[in-house]
Design an enzyme around this catalytic site. Sequence first.
Site, PDB file in Angstrom:
ATOM      1  N   PHE A  51      -5.054  -1.234   6.848  1.00 35.35           N
ATOM      2  CA  PHE A  51      -5.502  -1.221   8.241  1.00 35.35           C
ATOM      3  C   PHE A  51      -5.768  -2.624   8.785  1.00 35.35           C
ATOM      4  O   PHE A  51      -5.650  -2.868   9.984  1.00 35.35           O
ATOM      5  CB  PHE A  51      -6.771  -0.373   8.359  1.00 35.35           C
ATOM      6  CG  PHE A  51      -6.731   0.564   9.533  1.00 35.35           C
ATOM      7  CD1 PHE A  51      -5.950   1.712   9.492  1.00 35.35           C
ATOM      8  CD2 PHE A  51      -7.442   0.273  10.677  1.00 35.35           C
ATOM      9  CE1 PHE A  51      -5.896   2.562  10.581  1.00 35.35           C
ATOM     10  CE2 PHE A  51      -7.387   1.127  11.778  1.00 35.35           C
ATOM     11  CZ  PHE A  51      -6.609   2.274  11.721  1.00 35.35           C
ATOM     12  N   GLU A  52      -6.122  -3.554   7.894  1.00 36.62           N
ATOM     13  CA  GLU A  52      -6.456  -4.920   8.314  1.00 36.62           C
ATOM     14  C   GLU A  52      -5.223  -5.825   8.436  1.00 36.62           C
ATOM     15  O   GLU A  52      -5.315  -6.930   8.961  1.00 36.62           O
ATOM     16  CB  GLU A  52      -7.454  -5.551   7.340  1.00 36.62           C
ATOM     17  CG  GLU A  52      -8.852  -4.962   7.403  1.00 36.62           C
ATOM     18  CD  GLU A  52      -9.010  -3.609   6.717  1.00 36.62           C
ATOM     19  OE1 GLU A  52      -9.884  -2.835   7.154  1.00 36.62           O
ATOM     20  OE2 GLU A  52      -8.272  -3.304   5.765  1.00 36.62           O
TER      21      GLU A  52
ATOM     22  N   ALA B 204      -0.211  -0.388   0.268  1.00 33.58           N
ATOM     23  CA  ALA B 204       0.180   0.958  -0.147  1.00 33.58           C
ATOM     24  C   ALA B 204      -0.769   1.967   0.482  1.00 33.58           C
ATOM     25  O   ALA B 204      -1.981   1.820   0.399  1.00 33.58           O
ATOM     26  CB  ALA B 204       0.141   1.092  -1.672  1.00 33.58           C
TER      27      ALA B 204
ATOM     28  N   PHE C 154       7.926  -5.491   6.546  1.00 31.02           N
ATOM     29  CA  PHE C 154       7.068  -4.335   6.290  1.00 31.02           C
ATOM     30  C   PHE C 154       7.159  -3.928   4.824  1.00 31.02           C
ATOM     31  O   PHE C 154       8.132  -3.321   4.400  1.00 31.02           O
ATOM     32  CB  PHE C 154       7.490  -3.175   7.200  1.00 31.02           C
ATOM     33  CG  PHE C 154       6.602  -1.974   7.075  1.00 31.02           C
ATOM     34  CD1 PHE C 154       5.325  -1.984   7.609  1.00 31.02           C
ATOM     35  CD2 PHE C 154       7.036  -0.828   6.424  1.00 31.02           C
ATOM     36  CE1 PHE C 154       4.498  -0.873   7.512  1.00 31.02           C
ATOM     37  CE2 PHE C 154       6.214   0.290   6.325  1.00 31.02           C
ATOM     38  CZ  PHE C 154       4.948   0.254   6.864  1.00 31.02           C
TER      39      PHE C 154
ATOM     40  N   ILE D  26      -1.393   5.947   0.222  1.00 29.39           N
ATOM     41  CA  ILE D  26      -1.028   7.074  -0.630  1.00 29.39           C
ATOM     42  C   ILE D  26      -1.640   8.354  -0.076  1.00 29.39           C
ATOM     43  O   ILE D  26      -2.843   8.436   0.149  1.00 29.39           O
ATOM     44  CB  ILE D  26      -1.464   6.791  -2.080  1.00 29.39           C
ATOM     45  CG1 ILE D  26      -0.696   5.556  -2.579  1.00 29.39           C
ATOM     46  CG2 ILE D  26      -1.215   7.999  -2.973  1.00 29.39           C
ATOM     47  CD1 ILE D  26      -1.230   4.925  -3.827  1.00 29.39           C
TER      48      ILE D  26
ATOM     49  N   HIS E  54      -5.690  12.013   7.085  1.00 32.63           N
ATOM     50  CA  HIS E  54      -4.904  11.556   8.243  1.00 32.63           C
ATOM     51  C   HIS E  54      -3.823  10.554   7.829  1.00 32.63           C
ATOM     52  O   HIS E  54      -3.528   9.615   8.555  1.00 32.63           O
ATOM     53  CB  HIS E  54      -5.795  10.924   9.329  1.00 32.63           C
ATOM     54  CG  HIS E  54      -7.020  11.697   9.644  1.00 32.63           C
ATOM     55  ND1 HIS E  54      -6.989  13.026  10.007  1.00 32.63           N
ATOM     56  CD2 HIS E  54      -8.316  11.336   9.643  1.00 32.63           C
ATOM     57  CE1 HIS E  54      -8.225  13.444  10.215  1.00 32.63           C
ATOM     58  NE2 HIS E  54      -9.045  12.440   9.998  1.00 32.63           N
TER      59      HIS E  54
END
Length: 133
Positions: free
Chosen positions: A44-45, A65, A98, A67, A73
Amino acid sequence: SESKVLIISTKWNEEVIQPMLDDCKQTLKTLKVNFSEVTVPGAFEIPFIVNNQAKSYDAIITIGAIIKGETPHFDIIAKSISDQIISLGIDLNKPVIFGVLTTNNIKQALERSKTKGKELALSALYLLDQLNG
């Protein structure tokens, strides 16, 4: 001038990340590419750091990663992060690779992590070559 590459990797899921990171770094070292590293807590960071650090680098490689079994969500998080990373590459007009694995379980992630690091490094260098004509 020599290209500068930034590798952003996550602390989360270290057993998956470490082989990718090692492989990516080894490939860049072998090809004598100048690179730096930043570690963030989780996937997320990553977009924040991409945006924050992009000015100083010619290309950025992201390694993480997500998982499914570990993440509520999963689909929303995976899509959100991939969309952001793709958008940043376009907005910043530079290669943002990516390398965030999105898998159903840890076994799949470990399997994919074996060859992914080198691929990420080579993708970044390929795009830089295209840009530098």
